[in-house]
Write a protein that holds these residues in place. Sequence first.
Motif, short mmCIF file in Angstrom:
data_model
loop_
_atom_site.label_atom_id
_atom_site.label_comp_id
_atom_site.label_asym_id
_atom_site.label_seq_id
_atom_site.Cartn_x
_atom_site.Cartn_y
_atom_site.Cartn_z
N ALA A 37 -121.98 79.93 -3.74
CA ALA A 37 -121.12 79.16 -4.63
C ALA A 37 -120.59 77.92 -3.93
O ALA A 37 -120.56 76.81 -4.51
CB ALA A 37 -119.97 80.03 -5.11
N GLN A 38 -120.18 78.07 -2.69
CA GLN A 38 -119.66 76.93 -1.94
C GLN A 38 -120.73 75.85 -1.76
O GLN A 38 -120.45 74.65 -1.85
CB GLN A 38 -119.17 77.39 -0.57
CG GLN A 38 -118.51 76.31 0.27
CD GLN A 38 -118.03 76.83 1.61
OE1 GLN A 38 -118.54 77.83 2.11
NE2 GLN A 38 -117.05 76.15 2.19
N ALA A 39 -121.96 76.29 -1.57
CA ALA A 39 -123.05 75.34 -1.33
C ALA A 39 -123.31 74.44 -2.53
O ALA A 39 -123.77 73.31 -2.38
CB ALA A 39 -124.32 76.10 -0.95
N VAL A 40 -123.01 74.91 -3.74
CA VAL A 40 -123.28 74.11 -4.94
C VAL A 40 -121.98 73.68 -5.63
O VAL A 40 -122.01 73.17 -6.76
CB VAL A 40 -124.18 74.88 -5.93
CG1 VAL A 40 -125.57 75.07 -5.34
CG2 VAL A 40 -123.57 76.23 -6.32
N ILE A 82 -117.29 84.90 -8.39
CA ILE A 82 -117.65 84.80 -6.98
C ILE A 82 -117.25 86.10 -6.28
O ILE A 82 -116.09 86.50 -6.31
CB ILE A 82 -116.93 83.60 -6.31
CG1 ILE A 82 -117.09 82.34 -7.16
CG2 ILE A 82 -117.46 83.40 -4.91
CD1 ILE A 82 -118.52 81.97 -7.49
N THR A 83 -118.23 86.76 -5.68
CA THR A 83 -117.97 88.06 -5.08
C THR A 83 -118.93 88.32 -3.92
O THR A 83 -120.14 88.04 -4.02
CB THR A 83 -118.08 89.19 -6.11
OG1 THR A 83 -118.01 90.45 -5.44
CG2 THR A 83 -119.38 89.11 -6.90
N SER A 84 -118.41 88.87 -2.85
CA SER A 84 -119.25 89.22 -1.70
C SER A 84 -120.09 90.46 -1.99
O SER A 84 -120.95 90.82 -1.19
CB SER A 84 -118.38 89.46 -0.47
OG SER A 84 -117.43 90.48 -0.72
N ARG A 85 -119.85 91.11 -3.13
CA ARG A 85 -120.69 92.26 -3.49
C ARG A 85 -122.08 91.81 -3.94
O ARG A 85 -123.00 92.62 -4.04
CB ARG A 85 -120.02 93.06 -4.61
CG ARG A 85 -118.70 93.69 -4.21
CD ARG A 85 -118.14 94.62 -5.27
NE ARG A 85 -117.84 93.90 -6.50
CZ ARG A 85 -116.70 93.26 -6.73
NH1 ARG A 85 -115.77 93.21 -5.79
NH2 ARG A 85 -116.47 92.66 -7.87
N GLN A 86 -122.23 90.53 -4.23
CA GLN A 86 -123.53 89.97 -4.58
C GLN A 86 -124.21 89.47 -3.31
O GLN A 86 -123.59 88.78 -2.50
CB GLN A 86 -123.34 88.82 -5.57
CG GLN A 86 -124.62 88.13 -5.98
CD GLN A 86 -125.54 89.07 -6.73
OE1 GLN A 86 -125.16 89.71 -7.69
NE2 GLN A 86 -126.77 89.16 -6.25
N SER A 87 -125.47 89.81 -3.11
CA SER A 87 -126.19 89.36 -1.93
C SER A 87 -126.39 87.85 -1.94
O SER A 87 -126.55 87.24 -3.01
CB SER A 87 -127.56 90.06 -1.85
OG SER A 87 -127.41 91.45 -1.72
N ARG A 88 -126.41 87.26 -0.76
CA ARG A 88 -126.72 85.84 -0.65
C ARG A 88 -128.13 85.58 -1.16
O ARG A 88 -129.05 86.36 -0.96
CB ARG A 88 -126.60 85.36 0.79
CG ARG A 88 -125.20 85.15 1.30
CD ARG A 88 -125.18 84.24 2.50
NE ARG A 88 -125.56 82.86 2.13
CZ ARG A 88 -125.72 81.88 3.01
NH1 ARG A 88 -125.57 82.11 4.32
NH2 ARG A 88 -126.04 80.66 2.61
N GLY A 89 -128.28 84.44 -1.83
CA GLY A 89 -129.60 84.05 -2.32
C GLY A 89 -129.96 84.62 -3.67
O GLY A 89 -131.01 84.30 -4.23
N SER A 90 -129.09 85.47 -4.21
CA SER A 90 -129.38 86.12 -5.49
C SER A 90 -128.17 86.02 -6.39
O SER A 90 -127.02 86.08 -5.93
CB SER A 90 -129.74 87.59 -5.26
OG SER A 90 -130.07 88.24 -6.47
N VAL A 91 -128.39 85.84 -7.68
CA VAL A 91 -127.31 85.82 -8.66
C VAL A 91 -127.62 86.86 -9.73
O VAL A 91 -128.78 87.19 -9.97
CB VAL A 91 -127.11 84.43 -9.29
CG1 VAL A 91 -126.74 83.41 -8.24
CG2 VAL A 91 -128.35 83.98 -10.06
N PHE A 92 -126.57 87.35 -10.36
CA PHE A 92 -126.72 88.38 -11.39
C PHE A 92 -126.08 87.91 -12.68
O PHE A 92 -124.93 87.46 -12.68
CB PHE A 92 -126.06 89.69 -10.95
CG PHE A 92 -126.02 90.75 -12.03
CD1 PHE A 92 -127.13 91.53 -12.30
CD2 PHE A 92 -124.87 90.95 -12.79
CE1 PHE A 92 -127.10 92.50 -13.30
CE2 PHE A 92 -124.83 91.91 -13.79
CZ PHE A 92 -125.95 92.68 -14.04
N VAL A 93 -126.84 88.03 -13.80
CA VAL A 93 -126.32 87.69 -15.12
C VAL A 93 -126.64 88.85 -16.06
O VAL A 93 -127.78 89.31 -16.12
CB VAL A 93 -126.96 86.39 -15.66
CG1 VAL A 93 -126.43 86.09 -17.07
CG2 VAL A 93 -126.68 85.22 -14.73
N PRO A 94 -125.65 89.35 -16.81
CA PRO A 94 -125.92 90.44 -17.76
C PRO A 94 -126.87 90.01 -18.87
O PRO A 94 -126.92 88.85 -19.26
CB PRO A 94 -124.54 90.77 -18.33
CG PRO A 94 -123.56 90.19 -17.38
CD PRO A 94 -124.23 88.99 -16.79
#
Length: 884
Positions: free
Chosen positions: A619-622, A645-657
């Motif tokens: 998130a910070q990168a963009v 924004i959550t550290s429970r999500q792996s770097r390089g991957s995003v999750f959308v329902p």
Amino acid sequence: MGATGCSVKTACPYCGVGCGVLATPQDDGSVSIAGDPDHPANFGRLCSKGSALGETLSLDDRLLHPEINGARASWDDALDLAATRFSETIAQHGPDSVALYISGQLLTEDYYVANKLMKGFIGSGNIDTNSRLCMASSVAGHRRAFGSDTVPGVYADLEEADLVVLVGSNLAWCHPILYQRLVAARETRGTKVVVIDPRETASCEIADVHLAIAPDGDVAVFLGLLAHLEQSGQIDRDYVEAHTSGALAALDVARKLSREEIARAAGVDAAQLVKFFALWASTEKVVTCYSQGVNQSTSGSDKVNAIINCHLFTGRIGRPGMGPFSLTGQPNAMGGREVGGLANMLAAHMQIENPQDRARVQGFWASPVIADKPGLKAVDMFQAVADGRIKAIWIICTNPVVSMPDADSVRAALESCPFVVVSDVIRETDTTALAHVLLPATAWGEKDGTVTNSERRITRQRAFLPPPGQTRHDWKMICDVAARMGFADAFAFENAAAIFREHAALSAHENNGARDFDIGALERVSDEQFNALAPVQWPQRKGEEAPETRFFAHGGFFTPDRKGRFVPTPLPLQAARDGLTLNTGRLRDQWHTMTRTGKTGRLMAHAPEPFCEMHPMDAQAVGVMDGGLVVVASQRGEIIVRAKITSRQSRGSVFVPMHWTSRFASKARVDALAMPATDPVSGQPALKHTPCSVRAFAGAWHGFAVCAARPAPDCAYWAVAPVEGGFRLELAGSEPCPDWKSFAGAVFGLTNADEPEWVAYSDRATGAVRLAAFAGEALVGAIFVGAGAARISRNFLSQSLNAPHGPEARVRLLAGRPAQSTADDGYTICSCYSVASGIIIREIGNGADSVQAIGAKLKAGTNCGSCRSELQRMIHEHRLAEAI
């Protein structure tokens, strides 16, 4: 159908757990819902979705009569047109020019007649199901390894195992009742739990080990495990030699890879992998549960077989507490597989590519033809619609314009299709909007038949409400069309029981133990016996005592040599990992495209708008801020959602329902971004691995509104959710608004004839505008807009729709916050008991220092348990705040 005050035993219409439900119609027209304590899947427990079923039975959005080209029509006209157009298309262009696309939410009897019509009387394999999107890779893996689509284990194995591995399965949210059975086993007998998932999901709350693998790193993990099992001497030589074939070929693939290569491909530290390998190898009673994270991949079938290979290698299959376990996503995905609902299968687990099976089914049906090759699988089917090979399609009980990958192309294909029939419960969906003929179907509560859950257990789904309007059962519509096409005798079923009897008889026809699926013992059940049928697991063979409910402990596979097959599973090609990977999936309280769960504010309260989970460094990168709107884009399109924004999500991957549709949000159909890439064996699309980018949404203004009528916004971003008394609405615009009062009136659905009383506040310095419209003391709607997010209490404003508004209340309403003496409860954490975050935080402050203590005080977390991980995090965050 249930009389007032009398409970009816039925089955939950959501996930593949197949919970039993007690539905009790009340004098006021409502229906009370409870778990069936006698049902062996759930023993009386229900998840948040199941508990709220009584709140989803309203008729306000139902399709209640047939329509042709948007105009009301009679059943005769609608069915005549459907049958005529299908018959004419077949006559002119052949049987493969038509198709059926059906659903794992159909009952088995609906599924059976649809498959019979398409494969046995039209003569085409072009019938596929949305189960292709969730379970096809599991089916392919089973058939390659076992010779049949057999789930070897049962739910009790989760309670008898010493180690349960969850691979690509957020059990806590997607199969909550099984999760609670696992939690209980962990607490009573110390069961170890490993979660293999790129995300730190709610299921990780009970994990002893979490392997946060790279997307599609699963094959590497289980190749490494297979090599470790050989190196540590864990092979069950007697089992492998007596009951399997092909072990050396599978081992050869694993042997060629170094530990470092495995770790790199898996995206996990080698030391973590070794810890997992040692735990798996040293634990005899191991169950490996897998779901969509495994199946929805271009290497899904290989993932399934890589898991199965490890269980075959150690003989850990078919015995209590051990085996590979596919957890189905939909309530009747298994029943659909039993009747051959997939394009590459025949009924009763027979194989369409086998000429003996084809002759057997055709002879039993006495059908004029039989499909002689697999039909088009879902992705290929809609591509064939797009290029004109399929000229008529009937879509039943599903919403592919939302759920299919490359969903915008699916919508364009249906827009160009010469003839589209849609059977549905809901009048307005993204797919019904494209139908030439709409057929109104009965819904859960009105339907009668059977479903089969993930452990092969058949349960009766019973009606407890009368069919509303002119709705008809899906099986009846299909039989009526079949009769009009000239096949009346073969489809002259009087009721669901008659279809079930034929289905059961076919399962036993020329079987004699050669096929796994056999319920011949039920082929002569009377209507009365069918109505009283208790939950029963297959197989149920004629003249035999019901055998053990597990398969393959002593071999007996359904391959030609009766041996299980090892399948070599090479590492999938690794795509470049520059940029981000989009992962999609389910939420705790929502189901598929929200046509049912979206009707109740209780289930929408936990996540009222679509969102994108991102790691803080991504998130910070963009330049994305927590809670801000973002644009998620792929080669196929883009959506606008809220950032989490959550550290429970792996770097390089995003999750959308996956759930939001055009009815609930302006631009959030996430599967429109997914590429139509599929597994080459199963045809299942890779819905969890789409290259994407994320950027902040450049909004000129942001807002929030509540209104009594369903809103009709016209702006770049909106997301609507029901609340008691009306709706809540998040809004944002990319351009300035010249007239806020006109905009608000349009959102509230006001016409020129409406003359509400307006109360307004504006601040030129900040650009903030607040408007409320009243009819007497009733709030018609209120809107709060400004350059940034308004600092208001959304919970308070949502509750204001049901309150009278005198002068003082109107001032407080425009303030957007309750009086100082009234605390804001915040957002819902526990949907089962509607317990909000503010109440939980106050209880934690008062000394509730454990999930159990919160449950004892507030009941939160004591029903389905899906909120337990959030409760634990809230406790942890409170402790951190105190320490600081």
